[in-house]
Scaffold this active site. Structure first.
Site, short mmCIF file in Angstrom:
data_model
loop_
_atom_site.label_atom_id
_atom_site.label_comp_id
_atom_site.label_asym_id
_atom_site.label_seq_id
_atom_site.Cartn_x
_atom_site.Cartn_y
_atom_site.Cartn_z
N VAL A 122 -83.21 -53.30 99.39
CA VAL A 122 -83.62 -52.15 99.82
C VAL A 122 -85.22 -52.56 100.06
CG1 VAL A 122 -84.70 -49.68 99.71
CG2 VAL A 122 -82.19 -50.31 99.21
N PRO A 142 -88.95 -58.81 88.84
CA PRO A 142 -88.68 -59.88 88.13
C PRO A 142 -87.81 -60.81 88.86
CG PRO A 142 -88.07 -58.00 86.77
CD PRO A 142 -88.41 -57.64 88.16
N GLY A 145 -83.86 -60.83 89.73
CA GLY A 145 -83.40 -59.83 90.46
C GLY A 145 -83.58 -59.91 92.08
N ASP A 207 -84.89 -44.18 95.72
CA ASP A 207 -83.57 -43.47 95.22
C ASP A 207 -83.99 -41.94 94.93
OD1 ASP A 207 -85.34 -44.59 93.37
OD2 ASP A 207 -84.09 -44.69 91.82
C1 LIG Z 1 -84.40 -39.96 102.24
C2 LIG Z 1 -84.60 -41.50 102.47
C3 LIG Z 1 -85.61 -41.92 101.71
C4 LIG Z 1 -86.22 -43.25 102.12
O1 LIG Z 1 -85.37 -44.36 101.80
O2 LIG Z 1 -87.19 -43.44 102.90
C5 LIG Z 1 -83.28 -42.23 102.23
C6 LIG Z 1 -82.51 -42.01 100.79
C7 LIG Z 1 -81.30 -42.42 100.53
N1 LIG Z 1 -80.62 -43.46 101.10
C8 LIG Z 1 -79.28 -43.74 100.27
C9 LIG Z 1 -78.20 -44.23 100.98
C10 LIG Z 1 -78.17 -45.08 102.08
N2 LIG Z 1 -79.27 -45.50 102.87
C11 LIG Z 1 -78.92 -46.23 104.08
C12 LIG Z 1 -79.64 -46.71 104.87
C13 LIG Z 1 -80.99 -46.34 104.95
N3 LIG Z 1 -81.79 -45.37 104.64
C14 LIG Z 1 -82.74 -44.84 105.24
C15 LIG Z 1 -83.80 -43.97 105.04
C16 LIG Z 1 -83.78 -43.02 104.00
N4 LIG Z 1 -82.70 -43.00 102.69
C17 LIG Z 1 -84.57 -41.86 103.61
C18 LIG Z 1 -83.92 -40.76 104.82
C19 LIG Z 1 -83.88 -41.23 106.27
C20 LIG Z 1 -83.18 -40.26 107.10
O3 LIG Z 1 -82.41 -39.41 106.72
O4 LIG Z 1 -83.11 -40.45 108.09
C21 LIG Z 1 -82.88 -45.87 106.39
C22 LIG Z 1 -82.70 -44.99 107.80
C23 LIG Z 1 -84.23 -46.75 106.77
C24 LIG Z 1 -84.67 -47.44 105.50
O5 LIG Z 1 -84.28 -47.54 104.58
O6 LIG Z 1 -85.47 -48.20 106.00
C25 LIG Z 1 -81.82 -46.85 106.35
C26 LIG Z 1 -80.91 -47.20 107.65
C27 LIG Z 1 -81.72 -48.37 108.33
C28 LIG Z 1 -80.90 -48.71 109.70
O7 LIG Z 1 -79.85 -49.37 109.35
O8 LIG Z 1 -81.30 -48.73 110.50
C29 LIG Z 1 -77.44 -46.37 103.82
C30 LIG Z 1 -76.60 -47.10 104.82
C31 LIG Z 1 -76.66 -48.52 104.81
O9 LIG Z 1 -77.52 -49.35 103.73
O10 LIG Z 1 -75.96 -49.28 105.70
C32 LIG Z 1 -77.13 -45.81 102.52
C33 LIG Z 1 -75.67 -45.75 102.01
C34 LIG Z 1 -74.72 -44.95 102.88
C35 LIG Z 1 -75.30 -43.52 102.23
O11 LIG Z 1 -75.23 -43.07 101.21
O12 LIG Z 1 -75.35 -42.61 103.40
C36 LIG Z 1 -79.34 -43.00 99.34
C37 LIG Z 1 -78.20 -42.74 98.22
C38 LIG Z 1 -78.28 -43.85 97.25
C39 LIG Z 1 -77.34 -43.63 96.23
O13 LIG Z 1 -76.05 -42.88 96.35
O14 LIG Z 1 -77.34 -44.43 95.29
C40 LIG Z 1 -80.50 -42.09 99.11
C41 LIG Z 1 -81.21 -41.32 98.19
C42 LIG Z 1 -80.57 -39.86 98.26
O15 LIG Z 1 -80.05 -39.62 99.44
O16 LIG Z 1 -80.61 -39.37 97.25
N1 LIG Z 2 -83.41 -45.43 100.58
C1 LIG Z 2 -82.53 -46.20 100.95
O1 LIG Z 2 -82.24 -46.40 102.03
C2 LIG Z 2 -81.61 -46.52 99.88
C3 LIG Z 2 -81.66 -46.33 98.50
N2 LIG Z 2 -81.00 -46.86 97.66
C4 LIG Z 2 -81.64 -47.03 96.36
O2 LIG Z 2 -82.77 -47.93 96.04
C5 LIG Z 2 -82.65 -48.40 94.84
C6 LIG Z 2 -82.61 -50.29 95.35
O3 LIG Z 2 -81.49 -50.50 95.72
P1 LIG Z 2 -81.34 -52.06 95.81
O4 LIG Z 2 -82.33 -52.70 96.68
O5 LIG Z 2 -79.82 -52.25 96.47
O6 LIG Z 2 -80.95 -52.52 94.54
P2 LIG Z 2 -80.99 -53.80 93.78
O7 LIG Z 2 -80.23 -53.68 92.66
O8 LIG Z 2 -80.59 -54.89 94.60
O9 LIG Z 2 -82.67 -54.08 93.46
C7 LIG Z 2 -83.36 -53.62 92.45
C8 LIG Z 2 -84.65 -54.43 92.39
O10 LIG Z 2 -85.46 -53.75 91.40
C9 LIG Z 2 -85.98 -54.64 90.47
N3 LIG Z 2 -86.38 -53.79 89.27
C10 LIG Z 2 -85.73 -53.11 88.43
N4 LIG Z 2 -86.63 -52.56 87.67
C11 LIG Z 2 -87.83 -52.81 88.08
C12 LIG Z 2 -89.05 -52.41 87.56
N5 LIG Z 2 -89.24 -51.71 86.42
N6 LIG Z 2 -90.19 -53.03 87.91
C13 LIG Z 2 -89.95 -53.98 89.06
N7 LIG Z 2 -89.00 -54.37 89.29
C14 LIG Z 2 -87.87 -53.59 89.11
C15 LIG Z 2 -84.75 -55.58 90.25
O11 LIG Z 2 -85.14 -56.79 89.45
C16 LIG Z 2 -84.16 -55.59 91.51
O12 LIG Z 2 -85.08 -56.84 92.15
C17 LIG Z 2 -81.49 -48.02 94.06
O13 LIG Z 2 -81.90 -46.95 93.40
C18 LIG Z 2 -80.65 -47.39 95.29
O14 LIG Z 2 -79.84 -46.33 94.67
C19 LIG Z 2 -79.83 -47.70 98.02
C20 LIG Z 2 -79.50 -47.82 99.30
C21 LIG Z 2 -80.37 -47.34 100.47
#
Ligand SMILES: C[C@@]1(CC(=O)O)c2cc3[nH]c(cc4nc(cc5[nH]c(cc(n2)[C@H]1CCC(=O)O)[C@@](C)(CC(=O)O)[C@@H]5CCC(=O)O)C(CC(=O)O)=C4CCC(=O)O)c(CCC(=O)O)c3CC(=O)O
Ligand SMILES: NC(=O)C1=CN([C@@H]2O[C@H](COP(=O)(O)OP(=O)(O)OC[C@H]3O[C@@H](n4cnc5c(N)ncnc54)[C@H](O)[C@@H]3O)[C@@H](O)[C@H]2O)C=CC1
Length: 344
Positions: A122, A142, A145, A207
């Site tokens: 991410v 670190p 990771g 997250d």
């Molecule tokens: C709220 C938000 C906050 C933020 O991250 O800014 C957020 C939150 C969370 N994402 C989660 C999961 C996934 N996120 C993705 C992908 C993306 N997520 C992105 C944005 C956002 N994600 C923001 C809302 C944006 C919106 O709603 O429009 C994108 C658009 C942009 C980017 O990240 O740059 C990027 C697509 C980019 C692209 O491909 O174009 C995938 C799919 C994948 O990885 O292929 C998954 C797995 C499938 C699933 O869960 O749907 C989880 C659960 C974690 C868990 O379950 O542990 C949380 C936390 C929660 O929902 O509680």
């Molecule tokens: N918003 C989004 O689009 C998405 C969010 N997530 C959430 O984002 C988080 C990260 O996901 P990934 O990158 O896949 O995980 P990952 O496990 O690949 O990476 C986590 C990173 O954080 C580092 N880290 C852990 N504790 C730390 C600390 N205290 N200070 C500095 N670095 C630290 C680790 O060394 C590692 O590099 C997860 O909590 C996951 O649930 C996951 C998928 C999509």
């Protein structure tokens, strides 16, 4: 006396609800435009040329406030009752508020310091977004990771890097504009959010959506064009699907077309640099954009751009085909009708 009601027909999506009333009295056209504030401003632009020559235009906002201060040519202000007394009446269109959305902006982080905590997958995506926006990125995570992409950014000095976990003192630098966390440690995430909140530093906690000051979206990028899709946390994967569907509809080289339009606008500012030219410049540029298709702009070359600019003075808007056939600008002044006719 002759009455005329003309509504915009050329671009109904933009002008629906705009009504233009014209009245000929004592051989002189009087016009009034009814609509909401946004449309009135557009209408004032539309009719700038007309008003300057043939019409005396009176414009009102839906609240009855005079629009004279907003009108580029200082149209004559009058009372709302004149509009109410207008024989055709009008229905102002007020946009409906749809709460629950996000304020979508294009944040300028060029040269600004952004802290990324975490170095996984991410974080890699966040870092790319930041570098694409010319931010100065600091990564704290670190080494063990680190994701391969993040390692690459570090090896190529694209980011500043600290091989350790986050420490509260990392936020002491007042130059930090924003903090992004992408760590697999919910307790660390919440602590970082709390500290950012206290220091008024905008933060995205990947997250924990409720602890985000802003969300990321799915972004399509093609040169100067960026399209962001947000589902406001409901379905990020769907955001990516919608983004791909939108991108498929666009011409291949639309990014280049936008660059060329940027050049055209810059050249136009050289042709017509004066502040008083603003309304005419914007009007003409809007007309060109409405008359031409995206594909036309994709096909436009430097020579076409030069020939097009030759039309600016007259206000004419030739098609790309006409330009390429070598059509010359007309010498007659633009009548300002902008696709609707006021019987002038
Ligand atoms: C709220 C938000 C906050 C933020 O991250 O800014 C957020 C939150 C969370 N994402 C989660 C999961 C996934 N996120 C993705 C992908 C993306 N997520 C992105 C944005 C956002 N994600 C923001 C809302 C944006 C919106 O709603 O429009 C994108 C658009 C942009 C980017 O990240 O740059 C990027 C697509 C980019 C692209 O491909 O174009 C995938 C799919 C994948 O990885 O292929 C998954 C797995 C499938 C699933 O869960 O749907 C989880 C659960 C974690 C868990 O379950 O542990 C949380 C936390 C929660 O929902 O509680
Ligand atoms: N918003 C989004 O689009 C998405 C969010 N997530 C959430 O984002 C988080 C990260 O996901 P990934 O990158 O896949 O995980 P990952 O496990 O690949 O990476 C986590 C990173 O954080 C580092 N880290 C852990 N504790 C730390 C600390 N205290 N200070 C500095 N670095 C630290 C680790 O060394 C590692 O590099 C997860 O909590 C996951 O649930 C996951 C998928 C999509």
């Amino acid at each position: 006396m002759r009455l005329q009601h003309a509504s915009a027909s050329k671009a109904p999506d933009r002008w629906t609800g705009l009504a233009v009333y014209g009245m000929q009295a004592a051989g002189r056209w009087q016009g009034c435009v009814a609509g909401d504030r946004r449309r009135l401003r557009q209408a004032c632009l539309i009719d700038a040329a007309t008003a300057a020559t043939k019409m005396s235009l009176t414009a009102f906002s839906s609240s009855g406030t005079s629009m004279s201060s907003k009108c580029p040519l200082g149209f004559k202000a009058d009372r709302k009752s004149d509009v109410e007394g207008c024989p055709l009446g009008f229905e102002p269109e007020i946009p409906e508020v749809q709460g629950g959305g996000s304020l979508i902006l294009a944040w300028q982080v060029k040269g600004r310091k952004v802290l990324v905590v975490g170095g996984g997958e991410v974080a890699a995506g966040r870092i790319l977004n930041l570098l694409n926006a010319d931010a100065k990125v600091t990564v704290i995570s670190p080494r063990e990771g680190l994701n391969r992409e993040v390692e690459y950014r570090i090896e190529h000095n694209q980011v500043e890097y600290f091989d350790r976990v986050f420490e509260p003192s990392d936020l002491d630098d007042p130059a930090i504009t924003m903090v992004l966390t992408a760590v697999d440690d919910p307790a660390a995430s919440s602590q970082i959010y709390q500290l950012c909140h206290e220091k008024h530093i905008p933060a995205n906690i990947a997250d924990v959506p409720p602890e985000c000051d802003f969300y990321f979206g799915s972004v399509h990028r093609d040169g100067p064009l960026q399209i962001m899709v947000s589902t406001n946390g409901k379905g990020p994967r769907l955001a990516a699907m919608v983004r791909k569907r939108i991108a498929e509809q666009l011409p291949d080289n639309v990014g280049d077309a936008i660059k060329k339009v940027g050049q055209l606008r810059m050249r136009l500012r050289k042709v017509a640099p004066d502040i008083e030219q603003g309304p005419k410049r914007m009007l003409w540029m809007s007309r060109v954009c409405e008359a031409w298709t995206l594909e036309d702009f994709c096909a436009m070359d430097e020579a076409d751009m030069d020939s097009l600019l030759d039309f600016y003075d007259s206000g004419g808007v030739p098609s790309l085909g006409q330009l390429q056939q070598g059509d010359e600008p007309h010498t007659t002044a633009f009548d300002g009708s902008f696709g609707f006719h006021c019987g002038i």
